[in-house]
Scaffold this active site. Structure first.
Site, PDB file in Angstrom:
ATOM      1  N   PRO A 155       0.818  -1.209   0.000  1.00 13.77           N
ATOM      2  CA  PRO A 155       0.000   0.000   0.000  1.00 13.77           C
ATOM      3  C   PRO A 155       0.854   1.262   0.000  1.00 13.77           C
ATOM      4  O   PRO A 155       1.894   1.324   0.652  1.00 13.77           O
ATOM      5  CB  PRO A 155      -0.801  -0.125   1.298  1.00 13.77           C
ATOM      6  CG  PRO A 155      -0.786  -1.571   1.638  1.00 13.77           C
ATOM      7  CD  PRO A 155       0.523  -2.088   1.143  1.00 13.77           C
ATOM      8  N   GLU A 156       0.422   2.254  -0.761  1.00 13.68           N
ATOM      9  CA  GLU A 156       1.141   3.518  -0.797  1.00 13.68           C
ATOM     10  C   GLU A 156       0.522   4.480   0.214  1.00 13.68           C
ATOM     11  O   GLU A 156      -0.472   4.173   0.875  1.00 13.68           O
ATOM     12  CB  GLU A 156       1.152   4.066  -2.223  1.00 13.68           C
ATOM     13  CG  GLU A 156       1.782   3.056  -3.187  1.00 13.68           C
ATOM     14  CD  GLU A 156       2.167   3.608  -4.539  1.00 13.68           C
ATOM     15  OE1 GLU A 156       2.538   4.782  -4.630  1.00 13.68           O
ATOM     16  OE2 GLU A 156       2.127   2.833  -5.523  1.00 13.68           O
TER      17      GLU A 156
ATOM     18  N   LYS B 173       4.205   5.238   5.049  1.00 14.27           N
ATOM     19  CA  LYS B 173       3.606   3.907   5.002  1.00 14.27           C
ATOM     20  C   LYS B 173       3.455   3.294   6.397  1.00 14.27           C
ATOM     21  O   LYS B 173       3.274   2.080   6.529  1.00 14.27           O
ATOM     22  CB  LYS B 173       4.450   2.996   4.106  1.00 14.27           C
ATOM     23  CG  LYS B 173       4.517   3.483   2.652  1.00 14.27           C
ATOM     24  CD  LYS B 173       5.299   2.533   1.774  1.00 14.27           C
ATOM     25  CE  LYS B 173       5.350   3.025   0.328  1.00 14.27           C
ATOM     26  NZ  LYS B 173       6.027   2.083  -0.581  1.00 14.27           N
TER      27      LYS B 173
ATOM     28  N   ARG C 104      11.810  -2.913  -8.492  1.00 14.66           N
ATOM     29  CA  ARG C 104      10.444  -2.860  -9.004  1.00 14.66           C
ATOM     30  C   ARG C 104      10.477  -2.412 -10.460  1.00 14.66           C
ATOM     31  O   ARG C 104      11.390  -1.707 -10.886  1.00 14.66           O
ATOM     32  CB  ARG C 104       9.582  -1.884  -8.187  1.00 14.66           C
ATOM     33  CG  ARG C 104       9.502  -2.182  -6.700  1.00 14.66           C
ATOM     34  CD  ARG C 104       8.763  -3.487  -6.397  1.00 14.66           C
ATOM     35  NE  ARG C 104       7.386  -3.453  -6.846  1.00 14.66           N
ATOM     36  CZ  ARG C 104       6.383  -2.916  -6.124  1.00 14.66           C
ATOM     37  NH1 ARG C 104       6.645  -2.352  -4.953  1.00 14.66           N
ATOM     38  NH2 ARG C 104       5.154  -2.936  -6.578  1.00 14.66           N
TER      39      ARG C 104
END
Length: 265
Positions: free
Chosen positions: A2-3, A52, A254
């Site tokens: 989750p951002e 986060k 990523r």
């Protein structure tokens, strides 16, 4: 993972259900049980999001810390028929208005306030916070030869950015992800911060990532923009503006997405 917008939205929604009330805190899974016992029955004074991370301020003076990581998730039950815990539930929070289960987090602890202080000291500014100061971000970027696509994923530079927002912010600003931080001028740094802030705050409001503006979307104004059409570059095959094939790079472990025409190196 989750951002930042998701974390702020969780804090907002869960605060309505838990804060100002005594909360039964326990660990169906077991390992968190000793920590849970320290605040079980205490009043939850507030839930603080930052980047986060989630911090739970208890009336005992201790602070809970949750980082969802890649696999963490919450389930919320607000009706009278609240189910028995199912699966590996690390923490269950029960108030008179809701039951909230947490499973699979990277971190879930009850700590002395000094732990929170130490975590915050390692993080860059959180753009969603109303009084956030971007100068720390500007300073770290402008002094680094690392690519901006790498720097934006570094939580010590700016807190809350993940893979989706990285791609979308850089596309909106027309900046190639491999450009060194030292190559960005003050106007570009300011544009980055403004764009990050706008996108993440919109994410909190919409409770999802929508970076595409209506001006660039073919979706009628009376309909919500579907998920597949909500981003400019992230997981796109071709650029929505010029039609160029979207390029992929492996940055910070990523996949990074960019348009080589709209984001020249």
């Amino acid at each position: 993972m989750p951002e930042g917008h998701t974390i702020h939205r969780i804090a907002r929604d869960h605060s309505k259900l838990l804060t100002g009330r005594p909360v039964h805190v326990w660990s169906p899974q077991g390992p968190f049980a000793p920590d849970a016992a320290r605040v079980d029955g205490a009043t939850l004074e507030r839930i603080e999001p930052y980047g986060k991370h989630l911090f739970y301020h208890w009336s005992t003076g201790e602070i809970g810390h949750v980082h969802l990581g890649l696999f963490g998730k919450f389930k919320v039950f607000t009706d009278d028929d609240r189910p028995q815990p199912q699966g590996a539930i690390r923490m269950r929070l029960e108030s008179d208005s809701a039951t909230i289960d947490l499973s699979g987090p990277t971190a879930c602890t009850i700590d002395d306030p000094s732990v929170r202080t130490g975590i915050l000291a390692r993080l860059g500014p959180d753009p969603i916070m109303r009084r956030a100061n971007p100068q720390q971000m500007y300073d770290k970027i402008s002094k680094s030869r690392r690519g901006i696509g790498d720097l934006l994923m570094d939580q010590s530079v700016v807190a809350g950015i993940g893979n989706v927002y990285r791609a979308e912010v850089l596309f909106a600003c027309g900046i190639h992800p491999l450009r060194p931080g030292t190559d960005l001028d003050p106007a570009e740094l300011e544009l980055l911060w403004t764009t990050i802030t706008r996108m993440l705050r919109r994410g909190v409001k919409d409770n999802r990532i929508v970076t595409m503006t209506r001006a660039d979307s073919d979706v009628p104004r009376n309909r919500p923009i579907p998920r597949a059409d909500a981003t400019y570059a992230y997981k796109r095959d071709h650029c929505v503006r010029c039609g160029t094939e979207i390029q992929h790079l492996d940055i910070a472990n990523r996949t990074s997405y960019h348009c080589p025409t709209c984001q020249p190196r």
